[in-house]
Write an enzyme that holds these catalytic residues in place. Structure first.
Site, PDB file in Angstrom:
ATOM      1  N   LEU A 174     -27.264  77.046  -7.616  1.00  0.00           N
ATOM      2  CA  LEU A 174     -26.862  78.216  -8.403  1.00  0.00           C
ATOM      3  C   LEU A 174     -26.560  77.791  -9.834  1.00  0.00           C
ATOM      4  O   LEU A 174     -25.867  76.790 -10.055  1.00  0.00           O
ATOM      5  CB  LEU A 174     -25.603  78.868  -7.801  1.00  0.00           C
ATOM      6  N   HIS A 219      -5.482  87.813 -12.799  1.00  0.00           N
ATOM      7  CA  HIS A 219      -6.481  86.837 -13.241  1.00  0.00           C
ATOM      8  C   HIS A 219      -6.613  85.690 -12.221  1.00  0.00           C
ATOM      9  O   HIS A 219      -7.704  85.220 -11.951  1.00  0.00           O
ATOM     10  CB  HIS A 219      -6.129  86.277 -14.623  1.00  0.00           C
ATOM     11  N   ASP A 225     -13.789  93.403 -14.511  1.00  0.00           N
ATOM     12  CA  ASP A 225     -12.713  94.183 -15.140  1.00  0.00           C
ATOM     13  C   ASP A 225     -11.661  94.620 -14.107  1.00  0.00           C
ATOM     14  O   ASP A 225     -11.956  94.734 -12.926  1.00  0.00           O
ATOM     15  CB  ASP A 225     -13.340  95.414 -15.816  1.00  0.00           C
TER      16      ASP A 225
HETATM   17  C1  FPP Z   1     -10.559  91.870 -17.171  1.00  0.00           C
HETATM   18  O1  FPP Z   1      -9.398  92.381 -16.617  1.00  0.00           O
HETATM   19  C2  FPP Z   1     -10.602  90.442 -17.003  1.00  0.00           C
HETATM   20  C3  FPP Z   1     -10.551  89.528 -18.025  1.00  0.00           C
HETATM   21  C4  FPP Z   1     -10.444  89.851 -19.430  1.00  0.00           C
HETATM   22  C5  FPP Z   1     -10.581  88.117 -17.739  1.00  0.00           C
HETATM   23  C6  FPP Z   1     -11.428  87.751 -16.583  1.00  0.00           C
HETATM   24  C7  FPP Z   1     -11.171  86.359 -16.311  1.00  0.00           C
HETATM   25  C8  FPP Z   1     -11.088  85.804 -15.108  1.00  0.00           C
HETATM   26  C9  FPP Z   1     -11.297  86.481 -13.794  1.00  0.00           C
HETATM   27  C10 FPP Z   1     -10.772  84.382 -15.073  1.00  0.00           C
HETATM   28  C11 FPP Z   1     -11.965  83.633 -15.574  1.00  0.00           C
HETATM   29  C12 FPP Z   1     -11.826  82.229 -15.382  1.00  0.00           C
HETATM   30  C13 FPP Z   1     -12.691  81.490 -14.705  1.00  0.00           C
HETATM   31  C14 FPP Z   1     -12.385  80.065 -14.527  1.00  0.00           C
HETATM   32  C15 FPP Z   1     -13.950  82.032 -14.112  1.00  0.00           C
HETATM   33  P1  FPP Z   1      -8.359  93.076 -17.596  1.00  0.00           P
HETATM   34  O2  FPP Z   1      -7.298  92.090 -17.877  1.00  0.00           O
HETATM   35  O3  FPP Z   1      -9.089  93.620 -18.776  1.00  0.00           O
HETATM   36  O4  FPP Z   1      -7.833  94.204 -16.656  1.00  0.00           O
HETATM   37  P2  FPP Z   1      -7.331  95.636 -17.117  1.00  0.00           P
HETATM   38  O5  FPP Z   1      -8.501  96.307 -17.779  1.00  0.00           O
HETATM   39  O6  FPP Z   1      -6.960  96.262 -15.817  1.00  0.00           O
HETATM   40  O7  FPP Z   1      -6.172  95.411 -18.039  1.00  0.00           O
END
Ligand code: FPP
Length: 232
Positions: free
Chosen positions: A126, A32, A15
């Protein structure tokens, strides 16, 4: 990390990508992008320290309610990752699988996901499990549907859990959530019944190997009783 118990299965709610980007005056997608880099480094580190399973919450059943542009960019990122990294992941001994619904994912991305699941490294170092269009309640409901369709009249915890997306994967030992929120947000509900929880205020793009070490050290000190009484 000597004498430290290494969890066999770590699950992470990554998050804070959006907040990390906003604090830097960047578009949310920049968070992201950085988040994917961090996820890859953490997967590599898990191999080094001997973690067998890493489950990452990449897109929830609720994330569809985000602006269309962000959803498209997230899936674009996933598509690029699955295309560019396929060979590298196999060489590293990473076996990638997916949990979550498959009926709402674009066909071209689904094809890449299925190809990845068929590409099993000879020597698996893994098991990387990416949760995409995943919701814990949805996972349970889909499992119940599968049981009904197969005509089951009886079920117990062991037979039921085989129908969940994680199937025979051992339950997570440690669940980490970044960015300060202390909730599960519909992640692996069934499978985390006895999982140790670890929360950090650090946003996912700033997460690193040292913070994972801290989480594991903390985990290592906990006495896991699974509802029983320990003989001291
Ligand atoms: C939460 O941050 C993150 C997500 C909803 C997406 C997580 C996805 C990735 C890190 C990319 C995944 C892809 C691969 C290929 C592994 P948020 O956007 O909810 O952050 P905020 O709460 O600060 O708005």
């Amino acid at each position: 990390m000597e004498n430290t118990k290494i969890p066999r299965h770590i699950a992470i709610i990554m998050d804070g990508n959006g907040r990390w980007a906003r604090e830097r005056g960047l578009p949310r997608i920049a968070g992201h992008y950085k988040g994917v880099e961090v996820a890859e480094d953490i997967a590599r580190y898990c191999i080094e320290i001997g973690v067998s399973y890493l489950t990452l919450f990449a897109f929830s059943t609720e994330n569809w309610y985000r602006p269309k542009e962000e959803v498209e960019l997230l899936f674009g990122l996933l598509k690029k990752y699955l295309t560019d990294k396929r060979d590298e992941l196999i060489e590293l001994g990473i076996y990638t699988r997916f949990i979550g619904r498959r009926d709402r994912i674009d066909k071209d991305i689904l094809t890449l996901m299925e190809a990845m699941e068929r590409d099993k490294p000879k020597d698996i170092k893994l098991n990387l499990i990416l949760a995409i269009d995943y919701g814990g309640r949805d996972d349970i409901v889909r499992a119940v549907r599968k049981l009904i369709n197969k005509g089951f009249k009886e079920v117990d915890e062991i037979s039921f859990s085989k129908f969940l997306d994680l199937g025979s994967v051992p339950d997570p030992d440690l669940l980490i959530r970044t960015a300060g929120e202390k909730r599960i947000s519909n992640f692996l509900l069934w499978n985390i019944a006895y999982t140790e929880l670890y929360f950090t205020d650090v946003c996912w793009p700033d997460f690193n190997r040292d913070i994972l070490d801290e989480a594991i050290e903390d985990f290592s000190k906990r006495k896991r009783k699974f509802g029983r009484i320990l003989n001291e």
